[in-house]
Enzyme design. Structure first.
Site, PDB file in Angstrom:
ATOM      1  N   ASP A 155     -11.819  -3.072  10.225  1.00  0.00           N
ATOM      2  CA  ASP A 155     -12.042  -1.628  10.202  1.00  0.00           C
ATOM      3  C   ASP A 155     -13.507  -1.260  10.003  1.00  0.00           C
ATOM      4  O   ASP A 155     -14.160  -1.737   9.069  1.00  0.00           O
ATOM      5  CB  ASP A 155     -11.215  -0.983   9.081  1.00  0.00           C
ATOM      6  CG  ASP A 155      -9.722  -1.173   9.281  1.00  0.00           C
ATOM      7  OD1 ASP A 155      -9.314  -1.422  10.423  1.00  0.00           O
ATOM      8  OD2 ASP A 155      -8.974  -1.050   8.287  1.00  0.00           O
ATOM      9  N   ASP A 178     -18.953  -4.199   7.458  1.00  0.00           N
ATOM     10  CA  ASP A 178     -19.653  -2.934   7.197  1.00  0.00           C
ATOM     11  C   ASP A 178     -19.745  -2.601   5.722  1.00  0.00           C
ATOM     12  O   ASP A 178     -20.539  -1.735   5.333  1.00  0.00           O
ATOM     13  CB  ASP A 178     -18.923  -1.780   7.903  1.00  0.00           C
ATOM     14  CG  ASP A 178     -17.580  -1.473   7.251  1.00  0.00           C
ATOM     15  OD1 ASP A 178     -17.431  -0.374   6.705  1.00  0.00           O
ATOM     16  OD2 ASP A 178     -16.693  -2.340   7.278  1.00  0.00           O
ATOM     17  N   ASP A 223     -14.832  -8.742   9.586  1.00  0.00           N
ATOM     18  CA  ASP A 223     -14.010  -7.652   9.079  1.00  0.00           C
ATOM     19  C   ASP A 223     -13.473  -6.892  10.292  1.00  0.00           C
ATOM     20  O   ASP A 223     -14.022  -7.011  11.391  1.00  0.00           O
ATOM     21  CB  ASP A 223     -14.888  -6.742   8.210  1.00  0.00           C
ATOM     22  CG  ASP A 223     -14.189  -5.485   7.759  1.00  0.00           C
ATOM     23  OD1 ASP A 223     -13.090  -5.581   7.190  1.00  0.00           O
ATOM     24  OD2 ASP A 223     -14.742  -4.398   7.998  1.00  0.00           O
TER      25      ASP A 223
END
Length: 242
Positions: free
Chosen positions: A18, A188, A16
Site C-alpha cells: 500500500d 513508503d 511493501d
C-alpha cells in the site's frame, strides 16, 4: 534519488504494498463505505450502526487481545462478528454474516488502479533478482494482478508479527537464503518499512511520493540507505537492469 548510506550489493528486493506500489487512499475510502454498508445490511438492528461504533468494537478487541493488531484481516472479521452477536444474531449467523462482509471487503480492497510503471519496474527487476512482498495489510497480490512478479508474499498475521517487528524481514531472508544485508526493502513508511528494515539488518529504500523532507519528518527515526520519488528509479540500482 538521494543516498544516505553506502549500499551493499543488492541480491534481492522486498516490497511493501500500500502506497508503495499504488495509491491506496481511494481504494480504502471506497472499501470502507462498501464493507460497512454490507455490515449494516446483515440485520435490521444494524441499519443505523455507525463507523464510529464499529471502531469502538475494534478498540475493545485490541485492549482485550493486543496481539490481534498484527492480523488486520482477522481483527476486522472479529469486530464484524462481534457487532452481529451484539444485536442478537446467533454464533453461526454471525460467523456466516462476517464471512459475507469480508467477501465484500476483499472485492473492493482489490479494485486498485495499478500503475503501468509498477508492472514495468517489477518485471524488469525480476529478470535480475528475486522479489518478495512484505505487507502489514490485507491486499491480495493475486487479486491485484501482481503476484507473478514475486517469489512469495508474506502477510502480517499468518507469517508473523507486523513490520517493524523482525519476523517477516527475517523470514524473507531465510526463505531466499540471502543475507539480510544484501536485501533492499522498499516502502513508503519511515517507521514500519525504513526503521524496521534497518533495525533488522536489511538495506532500506524510502519511496517518497509526497515530496516530504526527510530532515523535517518526525517519523524519520533512522535514515534509509536511499530515497527515491518514483518506483522506476530502482532499476538504476542494478547495473545489469538498466
Amino acid at each position: 534519488m538521494k543516498f544516505y548510506r553506502a549500499l551493499r550489493p543488492i541480491k534481492a528486493m522486498t516490497f511493501d504494498f500500500d502506497d508503495t506500489l499504488y495509491d491506496n487512499l481511494p481504494v480504502i475510502r471506497k472499501t470502507t463505505i462498501e464493507s460497512h454498508a454490507a455490515l449494516q445490511a446483515a440485520h435490521p438492528a444494524l441499519r443505523d450502526f455507525t463507523q464510529q461504533q464499529y471502531q469502538q468494537l475494534r478498540d475493545t478487541l485490541l485492549i482485550s487481545e493486543p496481539e490481534i493488531y498484527h492480523d488486520v484481516t482477522e481483527w476486522r472479521r472479529r469486530a464484524v462478528e462481534l457487532a452481529m452477536r451484539n444485536v442478537g444474531m446467533s454464533a453461526a449467523e454471525a460467523t456466516a454474516g462476517a464471512a459475507e462482509v469480508m467477501r465484500v471487503f476483499a472485492h473492493w480492497r482489490s479494485q486498485v488502479d495499478m500503475p503501468q510503471e509498477t508492472h514495468d519496474t517489477l518485471t524488469l527487476l525480476a529478470q535480475h533478482i528475486p522479489l518478495v512482498a512484505i505487507t502489514n495489510g490485507n491486499a491480495q497480490a493475486d487479486k491485484l494482478g501482481i503476484d507473478h512478479h514475486f517469489e512469495f508474499v508474506l502477510r502480517a498475521g499468518p507469517d508473523g508479527r507486523s513490520k517493524p517487528w523482525n519476523d517477516m524481514f527475517h523470514l524473507a531472508a531465510s526463505r531466499l537464503n540471502i543475507a539480510p544485508e544484501n536485501i533492499l526493502h522498499v516502502g513508503d513508511d519511515l517507521t514500519t518499512d525504513v526503521a524496521g528494515a534497518v533495525r533488522c539488518g536489511l538495506q532500506a529504500c524510502w519511496i517518497n511520493l509526497c515530496e516530504g523532507n526527510l530532515m523535517k519528518i518526525k517519523d524519520a527515526r533512522l535514515l534509509p540507505h536511499v530515497e527515491i520519488s518514483q518506483l522506476s528509479s530502482l532499476t538504476s540500482l542494478l547495473p545489469s537492469a538498466r
